[in-house]
Design a protein around this motif. Structure first.
Motif, mmCIF file in Angstrom:
data_model
loop_
_atom_site.group_PDB
_atom_site.id
_atom_site.type_symbol
_atom_site.label_atom_id
_atom_site.label_comp_id
_atom_site.label_asym_id
_atom_site.label_seq_id
_atom_site.Cartn_x
_atom_site.Cartn_y
_atom_site.Cartn_z
ATOM 1 N N THR A 111 -6.300 7.765 3.569
ATOM 2 C CA THR A 111 -6.856 7.026 2.653
ATOM 3 C C THR A 111 -5.661 6.015 2.352
ATOM 4 O O THR A 111 -4.514 6.247 2.257
ATOM 5 C CB THR A 111 -7.101 8.006 1.327
ATOM 6 O OG1 THR A 111 -5.677 8.775 1.134
ATOM 7 C CG2 THR A 111 -8.216 8.909 1.648
ATOM 8 N N GLN A 165 0.752 -1.273 0.085
ATOM 9 C CA GLN A 165 -0.099 0.115 -0.104
ATOM 10 C C GLN A 165 0.829 1.239 -0.094
ATOM 11 O O GLN A 165 1.962 1.155 0.388
ATOM 12 C CB GLN A 165 -0.900 0.010 1.523
ATOM 13 C CG GLN A 165 -1.937 -0.894 1.301
ATOM 14 C CD GLN A 165 -2.793 -0.696 2.788
ATOM 15 O OE1 GLN A 165 -2.343 -0.136 3.436
ATOM 16 N NE2 GLN A 165 -4.092 -1.529 2.831
ATOM 17 N N TYR A 178 -4.367 2.737 -0.632
ATOM 18 C CA TYR A 178 -4.135 2.623 -2.136
ATOM 19 C C TYR A 178 -3.470 1.380 -2.144
ATOM 20 O O TYR A 178 -2.358 1.396 -1.513
ATOM 21 C CB TYR A 178 -3.603 3.723 -2.741
ATOM 22 C CG TYR A 178 -4.139 5.323 -2.333
ATOM 23 C CD1 TYR A 178 -5.325 5.621 -3.457
ATOM 24 C CD2 TYR A 178 -3.667 5.703 -1.342
ATOM 25 C CE1 TYR A 178 -5.694 6.819 -3.095
ATOM 26 C CE2 TYR A 178 -4.496 7.150 -1.279
ATOM 27 C CZ TYR A 178 -5.392 7.494 -2.066
ATOM 28 O OH TYR A 178 -5.913 8.962 -1.924
ATOM 29 N N ALA A 193 -0.743 6.328 -6.686
ATOM 30 C CA ALA A 193 -2.115 6.445 -6.029
ATOM 31 C C ALA A 193 -3.273 7.179 -6.505
ATOM 32 O O ALA A 193 -2.829 8.352 -7.264
ATOM 33 C CB ALA A 193 -1.687 7.108 -4.726
ATOM 34 N N ASN A 225 -7.199 2.895 -7.511
ATOM 35 C CA ASN A 225 -6.713 1.878 -6.491
ATOM 36 C C ASN A 225 -7.106 2.302 -5.023
ATOM 37 O O ASN A 225 -6.276 1.438 -4.257
ATOM 38 C CB ASN A 225 -5.070 1.538 -6.916
ATOM 39 C CG ASN A 225 -4.140 2.648 -6.588
ATOM 40 O OD1 ASN A 225 -4.754 3.917 -6.534
ATOM 41 N ND2 ASN A 225 -2.959 2.334 -6.235
ATOM 42 N N ILE A 226 -7.796 3.179 -4.844
ATOM 43 C CA ILE A 226 -8.117 3.296 -3.373
ATOM 44 C C ILE A 226 -9.153 2.474 -3.134
ATOM 45 O O ILE A 226 -10.100 1.992 -3.509
ATOM 46 C CB ILE A 226 -8.912 5.038 -3.406
ATOM 47 C CG1 ILE A 226 -8.780 5.274 -1.708
ATOM 48 C CG2 ILE A 226 -9.958 4.773 -4.077
ATOM 49 C CD1 ILE A 226 -9.378 6.660 -1.881
#
Length: 387
Positions: free
Chosen positions: A125, A100, A127, A184, A188-189
């Motif tokens: 957040t 991530q 990703y 990011a 891809n979150i």
């Protein structure tokens, strides 16, 4: 004794020399911006992989971050204050690894004195990267570090040395932001967690949202039997103790410190054993070898540091740090010193970012960063390339 000291020094130096990835190479703290909105930090207007890093529609589905700001003002004010990389986040199960990038966001505002400060709220957040994407990210970060060779070896976690002097207009920061946007974004979150301040400025509420195909759903907070939100209440004035509430709902069983952070004035004579047990739990919570984000509730993670600090400052006779030395996370390859000022403040529960105008870093984040650096140093070397 002299020979033992020399040998210990040599071993420590050798371990440090091997740490090509250090704390500030895996967790990046941005400078406090000079302006509230028009600054060099990443924001909702920035486009990353597959779309914006954070969209206005996502913010609208979260609790309002600041009640004195409308949605449009919040979208303009919120900025990325920190970036973390992780080769082994415990998803989709605690036994497996997800690679991530994580971004920490906070709104900034202009004070009456004309200075900039953060709002006591945050969004985190997440990703997800493939194995190849993560390897590529590491190569890009290595190239970035070669271009801006600031010293990070055995340096405590802090505002990153590459942009500490030039601030948010630093060329190194802009190039770093370009790397982050490459990997990011909306494409891809996977999730977002939120902390907001409510009540009379004395209640912090936490929640988490999964994101998939445009849909956002709240997910359960660990240790709370399916509950999807949690709060911490502290009405203490001055801010050097705990009063008025504590953790709600509170986790049950071992490794909890609910009484310690509820009403510290009640912890007088006769409560020593309870304090010892609960501060041990707080030390264990700070240690990433015991807990990860998938088995630890939000408030315990954020409040462990002020809980420990209150005990060390106010019940020093218990010698809690000596009593529970075996529970305290240690890693001689890195400088685990915490540079956060005013850690006595029991309302300062920021994990990695800013509290008003000051850096605020939890010991848990420092310890996690050391664990991440260890993992990367086993597989990748900034100078020699992949082993």
């Amino acid at each position: 004794m002299g020979m033992k000291f020399v040998l210990a020094f040599i071993v420590t130096w050798a371990l440090q020399a091997q740490a090509a990835w250090d704390l500030n190479d895996v967790s990046y703290l941005m400078p406090l911006p000079k302006e509230a909105s028009a600054n060099g930090l990443l924001g909702t207007q920035d486009m990353g992989k597959g779309g914006a890093l954070l969209t206005a529609s996502m913010l609208e589905r979260m609790p309002p971050l600041a009640l004195h700001m409308n949605r449009e003002q919040t979208a303009q004010a919120i900025k990325v204050v920190a970036v973390r990389i992780d080769p082994c986040f415990p998803l989709p199960t605690p036994q497996s690894c997800q690679k991530q990038i994580r971004l920490v966001w906070q709104p900034f505002e202009l004070t009456r004195r004309g200075t900039i400060q953060s709002v006591d709220a945050a969004v985190h957040t997440f990703y997800v990267l493939t194995d190849d994407e993560f390897k590529s990210l590491l190569k890009d970060l290595a190239a970035w570090k070669k271009k801006y060779p600031a010293n990070t070896q055995y340096v405590p976690l802090q505002v990153h040395p590459a942009w500490a002097n030039e601030g948010d207009q630093s060329a190194s920061l802009q190039d770093f932001n370009a790397v982050i946007k490459k990997y990011a974004g909306l494409g891809n979150i996977s999730r977002a967690t939120v902390m907001v301040l409510r009540g009379a400025g004395d209640m912090w509420a936490f929640a988490g949202f999964s994101y998939e195909n445009g849909a956002m759903d709240m997910f359960p907070v660990p240790r709370l039997n399916g509950r999807t939100s949690q709060a911490f209440v502290n009405t203490a004035i001055p801010f050097d103790h705990f009063s008025g509430g504590g953790i709600s709902p509170a986790p049950k069983g071992a490794n909890t410190f609910n009484y310690l952070v509820a009403e510290s004035a009640r912890l007088g004579e006769g409560t020593e054993e309870m304090i010892r047990n609960e501060v041990r739990a707080a030390f264990r919570v700070e240690n990433p070898k015991n807990f990860n984000p998938e088995n630890l509730d939000c408030v315990s993670c954020h409040v462990a540091q002020p809980a420990i600090r209150w005990v060390l400052d106010n019940r020093s006779g218990l010698k809690a740090d000596q009593l529970w030395d075996s529970e305290i996370y240690k890693n001689v390859k890195y400088d685990l010193k915490n540079v956060t000022p005013d850690m006595w403040n029991t309302r300062m529960i920021r994990g990695f970012g800013y509290f008003n105008e000051h850096v605020s870093i939890s010991q848990r984040v420092i310890n996690e960063s050391a664990e991440v650096a260890d993992m990367l140093n086993q597989d990748y070397n900034l100078k020699k390339g992949r082993k």
